[in-house]
Write an enzyme that holds these catalytic residues in place. Sequence first.
Site, short mmCIF file in Angstrom:
data_model
loop_
_atom_site.label_atom_id
_atom_site.label_comp_id
_atom_site.label_asym_id
_atom_site.label_seq_id
_atom_site.Cartn_x
_atom_site.Cartn_y
_atom_site.Cartn_z
N VAL A 79 62.89 17.51 95.30
CA VAL A 79 63.38 16.34 96.03
C VAL A 79 64.14 16.74 97.29
O VAL A 79 63.88 16.22 98.38
CB VAL A 79 64.30 15.48 95.12
CG1 VAL A 79 64.93 14.35 95.92
CG2 VAL A 79 63.51 14.92 93.96
N SER A 133 67.56 9.92 86.73
CA SER A 133 66.23 10.11 86.14
C SER A 133 65.96 9.00 85.14
O SER A 133 66.89 8.49 84.50
CB SER A 133 66.20 11.45 85.42
OG SER A 133 65.14 11.48 84.50
N HIS A 179 57.21 20.43 84.75
CA HIS A 179 56.79 19.13 84.22
C HIS A 179 55.28 19.12 84.06
O HIS A 179 54.59 20.02 84.53
CB HIS A 179 57.24 18.02 85.17
CG HIS A 179 58.72 17.82 85.18
ND1 HIS A 179 59.52 18.27 86.20
CD2 HIS A 179 59.54 17.22 84.29
CE1 HIS A 179 60.78 17.96 85.93
NE2 HIS A 179 60.82 17.33 84.78
#
Length: 351
Positions: free
Chosen positions: A16, A108, A180
Amino acid sequence: MQKHSKIFVAGYRGLVGSALLRKLRALGYSNIAVGDRAELDLRERRAVDEHFAREKPEYVFLAAAKVGGILANETYKAEFIYDNIAIASNVIDASYRNGVKKLLNLGSSCIYPKLAPQPLKEDYLLTGPLEPTNEPYAIAKIAAIKMCRYYNEQYGTNFLSVMPTNLYGPGDNFNLETSHVLPALIRKFHLAKLLKQGKIEELRTDIARRPLGFGLQLAPKADGKEVETLLGRVGIAATAVELWGTGSPLREFLYVDDLTDAVVFLMSTYDYRQVGEFVNIGAGKDLPIKELAERIRQIVGFAGEIRFDSSKPDGTPRKLLDVSRMRSLGWEPKIGLEQGIKLTYESYLFE
Ligand code: GFB
């Protein structure tokens, strides 16, 4: 936020933070402080205080966190709760003490109860037990939301919190142990494709460039057989790729440039009072992991089977965000999943 405003992007090396830097620079924001990791460990209160005293940022994006996929969350529980609470409390408190005009805190979607109704509305926070695989991370993220809220209430600060869904994009982590699902699948299918094509040199280069994880390493002169054996240990073969869990959990994915677009928009346009305690940022639709895998398999071009190892955890069954509040604030995502996966695969190949 003006083009000359002093902006601190905490976590500029992550998925990010790095995308946020690209976005801010592209929009002409020129006065950005990032802080060199070597001298600025955000878990260290003194280092954070010194950084704020020196740089005097007016706007802060709190994008720094210890993050990871389902396995990393389960393995490094103490680090996930400690690092994330320390980073958030240091940066939020220093922002208050140094008179930061506005802070944007990134959370999140795992903050919501495991079995909350779907889609997840902001009001469902703290209405039930959390998903055990990421409870430490979720607790730290909830603490950060509450800090922002209570600092606003007690000290009159202007700290906004956003809750993004699962993010992906260029600059992601492709380590198969800690990543992820989306970057893990891109890499698994890519390596399986190379194996099927017998491209051993390319496989050696890939493995040397980015760690596979699980402490797996390749001897410099490893032959085809050794490469095949190593990849077999992470479920990659020329004929099939093995994924974790059952493939039935549903997940929503947002391309990181959409997220940075949303947070710059919020930072420039809104105050915390208009946003509420926090706001969800998502794509508004989800899909089963099985279907995601099939799409990535096709984009990467691996002509083999997909298998699932159900001894590995599934995590939460579903976490689709309700994005109506963000829509009502005037923002929608632009990059669809197909396009986002292609862009991420390209960045994986050429970065
Ligand atoms: O993305 P992921 O690791 O995290 O996994 P969560 C999503 C789903 O993909 C799970 C499955 O059902 C996994 O079992 N999966 C299948 C895989 N194959 C793989 C694989 O090779 N690698 C990975 N990583 N998953 C995380 C939280 O939850 O989401 C964090 O742990 C954070 O705290 C993040 O909130 C956004 O979506 O389950």
